[in-house]
Design a protein around this motif. Structure first.
Motif, PDB file in Angstrom:
ATOM      1  N   ALA A 190      -2.359  -9.030   6.478  1.00 50.89           N
ATOM      2  CA  ALA A 190      -3.080  -7.984   6.160  1.00 50.89           C
ATOM      3  C   ALA A 190      -2.062  -6.610   6.134  1.00 50.89           C
ATOM      4  CB  ALA A 190      -4.132  -7.595   7.312  1.00 50.89           C
ATOM      5  N   TRP A 191      -1.192  -6.428   7.049  1.00 53.63           N
ATOM      6  CA  TRP A 191      -0.347  -5.232   7.049  1.00 53.63           C
ATOM      7  C   TRP A 191       0.349  -5.282   6.028  1.00 53.63           C
ATOM      8  CZ3 TRP A 191       1.144  -0.668   8.086  1.00 53.63           C
ATOM      9  CH2 TRP A 191       2.533  -0.307   8.288  1.00 53.63           C
ATOM     10  N   LEU A 192       1.118  -6.307   5.605  1.00 52.23           N
ATOM     11  CA  LEU A 192       2.009  -6.422   4.574  1.00 52.23           C
ATOM     12  C   LEU A 192       1.139  -6.149   3.313  1.00 52.23           C
ATOM     13  CD1 LEU A 192       4.182  -9.483   5.212  1.00 52.23           C
ATOM     14  CD2 LEU A 192       4.535  -7.247   5.716  1.00 52.23           C
ATOM     15  N   ALA A 193       0.077  -6.480   3.115  1.00 50.34           N
ATOM     16  CA  ALA A 193      -0.970  -6.521   2.168  1.00 50.34           C
ATOM     17  C   ALA A 193      -1.263  -4.754   1.887  1.00 50.34           C
ATOM     18  CB  ALA A 193      -2.062  -7.094   2.002  1.00 50.34           C
ATOM     19  N   VAL A 194      -1.346  -4.255   3.029  1.00 52.66           N
ATOM     20  CA  VAL A 194      -1.494  -2.961   2.857  1.00 52.66           C
ATOM     21  C   VAL A 194      -0.224  -2.210   2.310  1.00 52.66           C
ATOM     22  CG1 VAL A 194      -1.906  -0.628   4.110  1.00 52.66           C
ATOM     23  CG2 VAL A 194      -3.371  -2.820   5.000  1.00 52.66           C
ATOM     24  N   LEU A 195       0.809  -2.493   3.051  1.00 56.33           N
ATOM     25  CA  LEU A 195       2.098  -1.974   2.387  1.00 56.33           C
ATOM     26  C   LEU A 195       2.277  -2.404   0.847  1.00 56.33           C
ATOM     27  CD1 LEU A 195       4.484  -2.851   5.394  1.00 56.33           C
ATOM     28  CD2 LEU A 195       3.373  -0.583   4.651  1.00 56.33           C
ATOM     29  N   GLY A 196       1.858  -3.721   0.661  1.00 62.50           N
ATOM     30  CA  GLY A 196       1.964  -3.912  -0.983  1.00 62.50           C
ATOM     31  C   GLY A 196       0.980  -2.850  -1.718  1.00 62.50           C
ATOM     32  N   GLY A 197      -0.105  -2.714  -1.114  1.00 66.45           N
ATOM     33  CA  GLY A 197      -1.085  -1.670  -2.030  1.00 66.45           C
ATOM     34  C   GLY A 197      -0.207  -0.360  -2.137  1.00 66.45           C
ATOM     35  N   VAL A 198       0.205   0.170  -1.152  1.00 69.20           N
ATOM     36  CA  VAL A 198       0.540   1.516  -1.007  1.00 69.20           C
ATOM     37  C   VAL A 198       1.967   1.538  -2.092  1.00 69.20           C
ATOM     38  CG1 VAL A 198       1.961   3.353   0.078  1.00 69.20           C
ATOM     39  CG2 VAL A 198       0.003   2.008   1.148  1.00 69.20           C
ATOM     40  N   ILE A 199       2.824   0.394  -2.139  1.00 71.11           N
ATOM     41  CA  ILE A 199       4.075   0.184  -2.724  1.00 71.11           C
ATOM     42  C   ILE A 199       3.556   0.239  -4.173  1.00 71.11           C
ATOM     43  CG2 ILE A 199       5.957  -1.361  -3.694  1.00 71.11           C
ATOM     44  CD1 ILE A 199       6.254  -2.117  -0.673  1.00 71.11           C
ATOM     45  N   SER A 200       2.298  -0.474  -4.742  1.00 71.15           N
ATOM     46  CA  SER A 200       1.846  -0.659  -6.122  1.00 71.15           C
ATOM     47  C   SER A 200       1.482   0.851  -6.535  1.00 71.15           C
ATOM     48  CB  SER A 200       0.388  -1.510  -6.170  1.00 71.15           C
ATOM     49  OG  SER A 200       0.808  -2.588  -5.424  1.00 71.15           O
ATOM     50  N   LEU A 201       1.031   1.657  -5.573  1.00 68.94           N
ATOM     51  CA  LEU A 201       0.406   2.889  -5.983  1.00 68.94           C
ATOM     52  C   LEU A 201       1.758   3.596  -6.407  1.00 68.94           C
ATOM     53  CD1 LEU A 201      -2.218   4.954  -6.222  1.00 68.94           C
ATOM     54  CD2 LEU A 201      -1.493   5.546  -3.758  1.00 68.94           C
ATOM     55  N   GLY A 202       2.657   3.857  -5.674  1.00 66.11           N
ATOM     56  CA  GLY A 202       3.931   4.377  -5.758  1.00 66.11           C
ATOM     57  C   GLY A 202       4.413   3.997  -6.942  1.00 66.11           C
TER      58      GLY A 202
END
Lengths: 387, 262
Positions: A14-26
Motif C-alpha cells: 500500500a505504501w509503495l502504491a502511494v509512492l507510485g501515485g506521487v511519482i506519477s503526479l510528479g
C-alpha cells in the motif's frame, strides 16, 4: 536477495502504491515541463538556478553522510555501527539517485545529457560532479550488496571489499567538496565565493544526513521492530551534535567576515536573506530567521547530554535540525547566491507549484528506492539473525 | 549441446575476426590514402572575412545616450538574430539599456557626476579574455575562439545554465520556452533557437566572417568602435589611449573586451 521485495505485508505494498501515485503526479508535471520548457518554473534570467539545484545540493550531503557510520565502523572498529551501516549505505544510494534526477529535471535539454560524457571537459566542475556522483553510486551499490550478501550467508565479507569501503570514505568527502566547488569557484557571486564553502557543506551534511537516518531508523523501529542499538543511537547523536556545532560555527564565521569587514558585496546577500532589500522584506526572510532559531535550539538540545539522550525529545530535536539545515542549504544557499543579482538588483524567486510537484515526485522516487532496499536489508537480517 | 555451443562460439569468433581483419586489409586503406587531400574538410577564413587577434569594443557613452540610438542598436541586433520579444523576467536579450549603478556596480561613489549617473549604458556580452562561462561549461558548448570572441553552440548546449551562474555580467539568457512564436519576423539568414538552450551576443561573428561589421556598430552612428585590441594602431586602441574608459567589474579578473568611454 532481490526476491525479498516480493514477499511482504499488504501495508508495505500500500505504501509503495502511494509512492507510485506521487511519482506519477510528479512525472506528469515533468512531462509538461519537458514540452513547455522551464517556463513553468519561477526561475528567471537573473535567478537561473533554484529549487531543483538546491535539492540536489542538499541531497549530496545526505548521500555523503553515510560516511559518518562507515568511518567509525571501519577506521575505529566501532562495532555498534555495524548493524546500521547497511541502512546508511542504502540511504546514500537513494540520495544519489535523487541528486541525479534533480540535475536532469533542471536541464533545458535533458536528452543531450550524454554530451557531458561525449565532450568531457575537466575544467568544468559539473563534469567532476557527474564523475564523483556516479562513482559514489557504484561504490555504495557494490559495497552494500556484497556486505549484505555476506551477512545473508553468515560469513565475513570478502577481503577485496575493504579496499572499496576505505575508498568510499574518501569518496564521500569528495562528492560534497566537489559540489561546493560548483559554487565556490564562481567570480561575482558573493554569497558563494567563500573558501569555507566545502567545509560548511560537509559540516551541514554530517549533522543533517545522520539526523535523517536516525529519524528514519526510529520510524523503522515502530513499523518493523528493528532495533538499531542504543549505543549506536547515542554515538550517532553525539556525532550529529558535534557536526551541528561546527556547522553553526562556520556560518558565524561567514557572518563575521561579511559584517566586520563591512565590504558591501559580502554583506548584501546576507542582508537580503535576513531582512530584505531597501526596506522591502522578501518571503525568504521569515524562513531564514526560522532556520537560525531552529539551528540554535537544536544545537542546544543536542549539546546537552540530558536532552540529547532523552528518547522522547530526540526525534523532535532531529526534526528541527533537519528543517534548519534544509532551509539554509535547500533555500537560502541558492537564493542568496542570486540575490542581489549581477546588477545589484533584486529579482524575487519563489519555487512554483510545478517545481514543488516535480520535486515531490523525485523525493517519492527516493523513498521508493529506500523502501525496497531497506526491505531487502531487514529481511536478510531477519533470516541471518542479525535483526 | 555443449559441443554445438562451442562450435557456435568458434564460428562467431572467426567471422568477427574475419570482419575486423578485412577492415585492415591494404585494399581499403589504400583507397583512403588515394583520396585527394583537398577534399577533406578544413576550416578556413573566408576571403572577405575581417580577422583580428582580439576583437574588442569601445563605446562612447557620452554620445550614445539618447533613446533613438538605443532603439536603433537594440532592434538592429535583436531583429537580425531572431531574439524573441518576451516581456517577463524570463526574457531573452543580447544588448540592452541599463542605468549607471546597474552597469558599474563597483562604482559606489557618493557624489558621482550628474551627467555620468543619469546616462544610460548599453550592456552586452563582454567577450572576456578569461571568461568564467567558458570555464564552467560542462560540454564546451560555449568556447573562446582564437580571435577572442566567446561563442555558443546552441546544438551542444544541455541547458544546465551553469554559464549563467558563472557570468558576473548577466549577459546570458535562457530559452525558458520555445522562442519562435515570439519572433515577429524570422530572419532566415540566422538560426532561431529552441527552448532549453542558453544564448547571448556573438559579437556578430557570423557577419565578421563575411566582411561586415557588427550590427550594433553599424547602427550606432559612429559611437561604437570595434577593432583589434591587440593592434596598437587600431581605432579602438587609439580611442582607449585618448579617453578615460571603464570596464565592468574589472576586479573579478575576467578581462572584459568591452570598454566604456565615460
Amino acid at each position: 536477495m532481490i526476491e525479498k521485495v516480493l514477499k511482504g505485508p499488504i501495508s508495505f505494498y500500500a505504501w509503495l502504491a502511494v509512492l507510485g501515485g506521487v511519482i506519477s503526479l510528479g512525472a506528469m508535471v515533468y512531462l509538461l515541463q519537458l514540452f513547455l520548457g522551464l517556463r513553468i518554473t519561477d526561475l528567471s534570467r537573473d535567478v537561473s538556478w533554484g529549487f531543483y539545484i538546491a535539492q540536489f545540493t542538499y541531497l549530496v550531503g545526505v548521500a555523503a553522510s553515510a560516511v559518518m557510520l562507515v568511518l567509525p565502523a571501519y577506521f575505529h572498529h566501532y562495532k555498534q555501527f555495524k548493524k546500521m551501516i547497511i541502512l546508511g549505505e542504502f540511504m546514500a544510494i537513494a540520495a544519489v539517485v535523487m541528486c541525479m534526477l534533480f540535475i536532469v529535471v533542471d536541464m533545458g535539454q535533458p536528452q543531450r545529457v550524454l554530451n557531458v560524457i561525449l565532450h568531457p571537459t575537466p575544467n568544468s566542475i559539473m563534469f567532476w560532479d557527474m564523475t564523483v556522483l556516479t562513482g559514489y553510486l557504484l561504490l555504495n551499490v557494490v559495497i552494500g550488496w556484497v556486505t549484505l550478501e555476506a551477512e545473508r550467508h553468515q560469513v565475513d565479507p570478502p577481503k577485496w571489499i575493504k579496499f572499496f569501503i576505505y575508498l568510499s570514505v574518501f569518496w564521500a568527502f569528495s562528492i560534497h567538496t566537489v559540489t561546493a566547488f560548483l559554487y565556490a569557484g564562481i567570480p561575482g557571486r558573493h554569497y558563494w565565493l567563500t573558501a569555507i564553502m566545502a567545509a560548511r557543506f560537509l559540516a551541514s551534511a554530517f549533522c543533517s544526513g545522520p539526523a535523517i537516518l536516525l529519524l528514519l531508523a526510529f520510524l523503522l523501529k515502530r513499523i518493523t521492530g528493528f532495533e538499531p542499538g542504543k549505543d549506536a543511537v547515542r554515538t550517532l547523536s553525539k556525532i550529529i551534535a558535534y557536526a551541528m556545532g561546527i556547522n553553526v560555527f562556520f556560518y558565524a564565521l561567514e557572518v563575521f567576515t561579511a559584517f566586520y569587514s563591512q565590504i558591501p558585496g559580502h554583506m548584501h546577500p546576507m542582508v537580503a536573506l535576513f531582512s530584505g532589500h531597501d526596506g522591502h522584506s522578501l518571503w525568504v526572510n521569515a524562513w531564514m530567521w526560522t532556520a537560525a532559531v531552529l539551528a540554535l535550539v537544536s544545537l542546544l538540545l543536542m549539546a546537552l547530554p540530558s536532552t540529547r539522550d532523552n528518547e522522547q525529545l530526540l526525534p523532535f530535536t532531529l526534526a528541527i535540525l533537519v528543517l534548519a539545515t534544509w532551509i539554509d542549504k535547500g533555500l537560502g544557499m541558492l537564493i542568496g547566491g542570486f540575490t542581489p543579482n549581477t546588477f545589484e538588483q533584486i529579482t524575487v524567486y519563489s519555487p512554483s507549484i510545478a517545481e514543488l510537484t516535480i520535486g515531490l515526485g523525485i523525493y517519492a522516487i527516493g523513498a521508493l528506492i529506500l523502501s525496497l532496499l531497506w526491505k531487502i536489508a531487514l529481511d536478510v537480517k531477519r533470516e541471518a539473525g542479525t535483526f | 549441446m555443449k559441443n554445438s555451443r562451442r562450435r557456435f562460439l568458434k564460428i562467431a569468433g572467426l567471422s568477427f575476426l574475419g570482419l575486423a581483419g578485412s577492415r585492415m586489409l591494404p585494399s581499403s586503406s589504400a583507397e583512403a590514402a588515394t583520396a585527394p587531400a583537398e577534399e577533406r574538410p578544413v576550416y578556413r577564413n573566408g576571403e572577405r572575412a575581417f580577422n583580428a587577434r582580439h576583437w574588442g569594443m569601445v563605446i562612447n557613452t557620452r554620445a550614445f545616450d539618447n533613446a533613438e540610438i538605443f532603439a536603433a542598436v537594440i532592434s538592429a541586433c535583436h531583429k537580425y538574430h531572431n531574439v524573441p520579444d518576451i516581456a517577463s523576467k524570463q526574457e531573452v536579450k543580447w544588448i540592452w539599456k541599463a542605468g549607471y549603478h546597474e552597469t558599474f556596480t563597483d562604482q559606489l561613489d557618493n557624489y558621482p557626476a550628474k551627467s555620468v549617473v543619469e546616462r544610460h549604458y548599453p550592456l552586452l556580452c563582454n567577450h572576456c579574455v578569461n571568461p568564467a562561462c567558458v570555464r564552467v561549461c560542462p560540454t564546451q558548448a560555449t568556447f573562446r575562439r582564437s580571435d577572442g570572441i566567446v561563442a555558443m553552440d546552441y546544438h551542444r548546449c544541455i541547458g544546465c545554465r551553469y554559464c549563467m551562474a558563472g557570468c558576473p555580467f548577466g549577459a546570458r539568457s535562457f530559452n525558458f520556452r520555445d522562442p519562435r512564436p515570439f519572433v515577429a519576423d524570422v530572419n532566415s539568414a540566422f538560426p532561431t533557437r529552441m527552448r532549453g538552450v542558453v544564448e547571448k551576443c556573438t559579437f556578430c561573428s557570423e557577419l565578421l566572417a563575411v566582411g561586415e561589421m557588427p550590427l550594433c556598430v553599424k547602427a550606432s552612428n559612429g559611437t561604437i568602435a570595434f577593432g583589434d585590441l591587440s593592434d596598437p594602431n587600431s581605432k579602438v586602441r587609439k580611442l582607449l589611449a585618448e579617453n578615460f574608459t571603464l570596464r565592468r567589474k574589472p576586479t573579478l579578473g575576467t578581462e572584459p573586451s568591452v570598454y566604456y568611454i565615460i
